[in-house]
Design an enzyme around this catalytic site. Structure first.
Site, PDB file in Angstrom:
ATOM      1  CD  GLN A 181      -2.758   6.042  -4.138  1.00 39.74           C
ATOM      2  OE1 GLN A 181      -3.003   6.732  -4.912  1.00 39.74           O
ATOM      3  NE2 GLN A 181      -2.648   6.246  -2.442  1.00 39.74           N
TER       4      GLN A 181
ATOM      5  NE  ARG B  54      -3.918  -1.974  -0.134  1.00 37.31           N
ATOM      6  CZ  ARG B  54      -5.059  -1.834   0.436  1.00 37.31           C
ATOM      7  NH1 ARG B  54      -5.428  -0.487   1.078  1.00 37.31           N
ATOM      8  NH2 ARG B  54      -5.949  -2.695   0.178  1.00 37.31           N
TER       9      ARG B  54
ATOM     10  CB  SER C 128      -8.144  -0.185  -3.494  1.00 36.05           C
ATOM     11  OG  SER C 128      -7.013  -0.105  -2.331  1.00 36.05           O
TER      12      SER C 128
ATOM     13  CE1 TYR D 243      -5.065  -4.979   3.559  1.00 33.63           C
ATOM     14  CE2 TYR D 243      -2.638  -4.419   3.660  1.00 33.63           C
ATOM     15  CZ  TYR D 243      -3.849  -4.932   2.896  1.00 33.63           C
ATOM     16  OH  TYR D 243      -3.691  -5.023   1.556  1.00 33.63           O
TER      17      TYR D 243
ATOM     18  CG  ASP E  43      -4.810  -1.342  -3.875  1.00 32.36           C
ATOM     19  OD1 ASP E  43      -5.024  -2.706  -4.081  1.00 32.36           O
ATOM     20  OD2 ASP E  43      -4.484  -0.669  -2.810  1.00 32.36           O
TER      21      ASP E  43
END
Length: 376
Positions: A127, A122, A133, A228, A130
């Protein structure tokens, strides 16, 4: 350079790892993209659309992946599928690497190099790769819609000549990507939303979406450098249990999203809590595949307990397959393009890069976990 996109074989999986947009980008650089016939049908992408984007169609898994350099998928391959894959090929997909050692073992024996997208670090640079997500965002949205569909009452407050309808009370457990989207969706539909997470740092995000953050005293500060959650100690679990038990009887809909990577989902809702809820209340357990946040969740099924509807439907994002495939395909395109050398289109992976080091789980016949892709 050949990139293969086989049709997903897992039950209930309707997504595809490529889109006409990503296929066109790849083929324009001279890469051959081979897609199995009907791979995109369940995502409302026709074979013709893939062909128009430059893809080559093959009618079987074997013919799709043969002589491929890179294979992209959504779900982990079956053992049979692994043995059809050419040695030295690069496999990129969700591998369930922390809980599915058998797949990794067979992949290592075959000589594959495997990247597990669920292990993507992360960091800001990753991003746009990902998948967790992008897919969790859709799962949180879909969970609310499905829960409301099972709920037999109106959700927003309604002022009518016949009387006032009170708004539904929604509780969201876990304020990660899925939870935050669930909060936003429930609020837009007119519910009164309360949310809880073991990480106090998310309180501001929850409140910015218009929800109340449920604060529990004497619970360990459960946050670190990652996004997390971690497991709670025993005293914190008891405090959490008592706090949730006191509020759950007021709730009409509960969305649970709590997961601990690589472990069984934590239990948040017990049978005795269900007995306190109103008949017709709904629980949607997004953690069903990992054992469930509710003790009465049955994976892939609807279970009615003391009049409470417990939804354990799997793979919520896949049930929005048209949208989820588009997002997943962009994520995976962004992941694989840096490993393709521009001048000769060869696979050249920089294992010093944190992204590829962290996600590589099989290499040179060895199973690698914990960022050891450079191990020999």
């Amino acid at each position: 350079m050949k990139i293969a996109v086989p049709k997903e074989s897992a039950e209930g999986e309707f997504r595809v790892a490529a889109s006409p947009e990503t296929v066109k980008k790849l083929t324009q650089t001279g890469i051959s993209v081979v897609i199995q016939t009907d791979a995109g049908i369940a995502s409302e992408i026709s074979d013709e659309e893939f062909q128009n984007a430059g893809a080559i169609l093959k009618d079987s898994f074997n013919s799709t992946v043969e002589q491929s350099d890179i294979i992209i998928k959504i779900q982990p391959p079956t053992i049979e599928e692994i043995h059809f894959m050419p040695p030295k090929a690069v496999l990129v997909c969700l591998m369930d690497a922390l809980t599915n050692p058998e797949t990794l073992t067979h992949a290592a024996k075959t000589g594959l190099t495997c990247f597990a997208l669920e292990l993507l670090p992360r960091i800001s640079r990753a991003q746009n790769m990902d998948v967790l997500s992008s897919q969790s965002n859709l799962a949180g949205y879909k969970a609310v819609l499905d829960a409301i569909n099972a709920y037999k009452r109106a959700v927003p407050m309604m002022m009518t000549a016949a009387g006032t309808v009170s708004p539904a009370q929604v509780l969201v457990l876990g304020a990660g990507v899925a939870g935050l989207q669930a909060i936003a969706t429930a609020k837009r539909l007119g519910a009164v939303v309360t949310a809880f997470d073991v990480r106090p740092t998310v309180k501001e995000q929850v409140e910015s979406l218009g929800a109340k953050f449920l604060e529990i005293e004497h619970i360990q500060q459960n946050s670190d450098n990652t996004v997390y959650a971690k497991e709670l100690d025993e005293q914190s679990r008891q405090n959490q249990y008592q706090a949730l038990k006191s509020v759950i009887s007021k709730m009409d809909i509960v969305i649970t999203t709590a997961l601990v990577p690589g472990k069984k989902a934590p239990v948040l809702i017990t049978r005795d809590m269900l007995s306190l809820m109103k008949k017709g209340s709904v629980i949607f357990d997004l953690a069903a595949q990992q054992g469930g946040n509710c003790t009465e969740t049955i994976y892939g099924q609807t279970n009615i307990v003391d009049g409470v509807i417990v939804l354990g439907q799997s793979n919520a994002a896949s049930r929005l397959s048209s949208t989820s495939s588009l997002l997943f395909s962009k994520n995976i395109y962004n992941f694989i393009t840096p490993m393709i050398k521009k001048d000769d289109l060869s696979v050249t992976i920089n294992f010093d890069d944190e992204i590829y080091r962290a996600t590589c789980v099989v290499k040179d016949g060895k199973i690698l976990l914990g960022g050891n892709a450079n191990a020999r």
